[in-house]
Write a protein that holds these residues in place. Structure first.
Motif, short mmCIF file in Angstrom:
data_model
loop_
_atom_site.label_atom_id
_atom_site.label_comp_id
_atom_site.label_asym_id
_atom_site.label_seq_id
_atom_site.Cartn_x
_atom_site.Cartn_y
_atom_site.Cartn_z
N GLY A 237 0.85 -1.20 0.00
CA GLY A 237 0.00 0.00 0.00
C GLY A 237 0.88 1.24 0.00
N THR A 312 -6.87 0.43 1.87
CA THR A 312 -7.66 1.35 1.03
C THR A 312 -8.53 2.24 1.92
OG1 THR A 312 -7.70 -0.32 -0.69
CG2 THR A 312 -9.30 1.47 -0.90
N GLU A 313 -9.19 1.61 2.88
CA GLU A 313 -10.06 2.37 3.78
C GLU A 313 -9.29 3.41 4.58
OE1 GLU A 313 -13.01 0.57 6.57
OE2 GLU A 313 -12.93 -1.00 5.05
N ALA A 316 -5.10 4.74 1.45
CA ALA A 316 -3.95 4.47 0.58
C ALA A 316 -4.15 5.11 -0.79
CB ALA A 316 -3.76 2.97 0.42
N TRP A 318 -2.73 3.93 -3.53
CA TRP A 318 -2.97 2.71 -4.31
C TRP A 318 -2.57 1.50 -3.47
CZ3 TRP A 318 1.64 0.19 -4.65
CH2 TRP A 318 2.81 0.95 -4.79
N VAL A 319 -3.18 0.36 -3.79
CA VAL A 319 -2.82 -0.90 -3.13
C VAL A 319 -2.67 -1.96 -4.21
CG1 VAL A 319 -3.53 -2.66 -1.45
CG2 VAL A 319 -4.21 -0.29 -1.09
#
Ligand SMILES: Cc1cc2nc3c(=O)[nH]c(=O)nc-3n(C[C@H](O)[C@H](O)[C@H](O)COP(=O)(O)OP(=O)(O)OC[C@H]3O[C@@H](n4cnc5c(N)ncnc54)[C@H](O)[C@@H]3O)c2cc1C
Length: 468
Positions: A237, A312-313, A316, A318-319
């Motif tokens: 991440g 993501t939550e 981030a 991008w992951v």
């Protein structure tokens, strides 16, 4: 008898030499100077009288007996990769290097146990037991160089300790050359080789992490695990700031997810490694979180997805879930190489604070704030999933004002960690660099008990005095 004057030093060297093959003794000043410090920046090193490169337990016994007779300090030394000055010489000491005691004495496949000498390098031990389908998990980033004896004496952690525990969790028993209640130079067996055992106080546990202050470890009995099946999944991440990556760590912890690795690497580290090794890394974010899941099958797949969702939550940029081993390995190489890469930029003072995992975002924010206030450039790597942060304070070579600013920032970071209910050292040990911080952290009662234990086990105060 206490050590004073050059004639006594000469007598000490002669007494050492009488019980050792000639090639064990080191008196050459340049070689002795190289043996007299570890990898810690600005930790003071004293002048050793001699060094001994022991090859057997009986040679260790001889050194301890002679040092006790002369009242000379004994400073045990493994590979010298320590980051707190623990293996640094003190004035008038004998540096006792056990890095040539490298034998694997036994691998007991039936009971998942091995017995080794202390000088064996962590990765060499891993390779030997892997040939029997077994695994020794503790994996400090220094595993290619650091010794098992050093790992035991510092209770070393590492990358996979988040899921599999630290060195302490694998030490079942040991042999050590001790003093105190028994004659100095006595070999004592501590602990057991069974998977459980509660006979007597846990003296093995007392030795683990004691930084050479209670005696010299000459043999270690270690718990092993079966080798892991399959290939782990890697989740990466990228975050716009360090505190945001910390939020992801907190969320992952709160959700009870258990990656086998959860490491943090900031842009300064990525760029330093890329400039040095050209691994093809792109530093397009302020911080990366590197996670690994080693649970096989569908459950592992859903664990990896849950980790990616948490990142993501937490915001981030991008992951990615990497199925490309080469790419994932390059990132883990960057993590392992970060420290030596940064050392190329100038002297690096290494923090090792550990905070409750919910406090990781706030501690990372403090790192930025304290660095800015003192005008110190700080790069950060972390065993983030353990809350164990390594802010690395980089200074221009030869700049005294920058060194003083970095040392002040270092102490403030220790206080910040204590303030969050954390500790001044998660895995590197106290050595010389964190003595004041440890005294600020520990309860006075605990400090008094610690001193009493040391006095009783080493009344002459010759085992690595002034450390820890
Ligand atoms: C690039 C790099 C990465 C690192 N990454 C990590 C990491 O991820 N996790 C981590 O925990 N540490 C890490 N370290 C710190 C260091 O590698 C560990 O503290 C390691 O355990 C030290 O082992 P050593 O053999 O080099 O010991 P030394 O540096 O030689 O000694 C360390 C301490 O142990 C004592 N000692 C050594 N051998 C014995 C013995 N036989 N009996 C009694 N006392 C003894 C010494 O007196 C000293 O106090 C890293 C260091 C570097 C340079």
């Amino acid at each position: 008898m206490s050590m004073s004057g050059t004639s006594t030093a000469r007598d000490l060297v002669e007494a050492l030499g009488r019980g050792l093959p000639a090639d064990r003794l080191v008196v050459d000043p340049d070689v002795l100077a190289a043996m007299s410090h570890d990898d810690a920046e600005w930790a003071p090193a004293g002048r050793a009288v001699a060094g001994v490169r022991a090859r057997s337990e009986s040679e260790v016994q001889h050194v301890v007996r002679v040092c006790a007779e002369f009242g000379a300090p004994v400073v045990p030394r493994g590979s010298g990769t320590g980051l707190s000055g623990g293996a640094n010489a003190v004035d008038g000491c004998v540096v006792l290097d056990v890095s040539r005691m490298t034998k694997v004495l036994e691998i007991d496949r039936d009971n998942l146990v091995c017995v080794v000498q202390p000088g064996i390098v962590n990765n060499d031990l891993k390779a030997e037991v892997a040939e029997c389908g077994l695994w020794y998990p503790p994996d400090p980033a220094s595993a290619p160089w650091s010794s098992i004896g050093g790992n035991v004496a510092t209770n070393a952690g590492g990358l996979c300790c988040l899921k599999y525990g630290v060195t302490r969790d694998y030490v079942l028993g040991l042999r050590a050359v001790v003093g105190g209640p028994v004659a100095y130079g006595t070999v004592t067996r501590l602990g057991r080789r069974t998977s459980k055992g509660v006979a007597g106080l846990d003296l093995t546990g007392l030795f683990v992490g004691s930084e050479g202050t209670l005696g010299v470890v000459t043999e270690v009995t270690l718990r092993l695990r079966p080798a892991l099946p399959g290939t782990p999944r890697t989740i990466v991440g990228a975050f716009a700031g360090l505190p945001a990556s910390g939020e992801a760590v907190s969320l992952i912890t709160r959700r009870g997810l258990t990656p086998s690795v959860l490491e943090l690497l900031d842009r300064v580290c990525l760029e330093a490694v890329e400039d040095w090794k050209h691994l093809g890394l792109q530093a397009d974010a302020a911080a990366l979180l590197l996670a690994r899941v080693d649970t096989p099958g569908d459950y592992g797949k859903s664990e990896a997805e849950a980790l990616a969702a948490a990142m993501t939550e937490a915001g981030a940029l991008w992951v990615e879930q990497s199925s490309d081993d080469v790419e994932a390995e390059a990132l883990f190489d960057a993590r392992r190489l970060a420290y030596p890469a940064l050392e190329r930029l100038g002297p690096v003072l290494t923090e090792d604070v550990c905070v409750p995992r919910s406090a990781v975002p706030a501690m990372l924010a403090q790192v930025g704030e304290i660095g800015a206030r003192h005008g110190v450039r700080i790069a950060t790597i972390a065993h983030a999933g353990d809350g164990n942060l390594h802010p690395l304070l980089i200074t221009p070579p030869g700049d005294d004002a920058a060194r003083i600013a970095a040392q002040a920032a270092f102490e403030e970071l220790l206080d910040a960690a204590i303030g969050f209910g954390g500790t001044v050292s998660g895995e590197h040990g106290i050595g010389l660099l964190k003595r004041a911080g440890m005294r600020r952290e520990l309860d006075p009662g605990a400090l008094a008990m610690q001193n009493a234990v040391r006095q009783s086990l080493d009344p002459l105060d010759i085992f690595n005095p002034g450390k820890g």
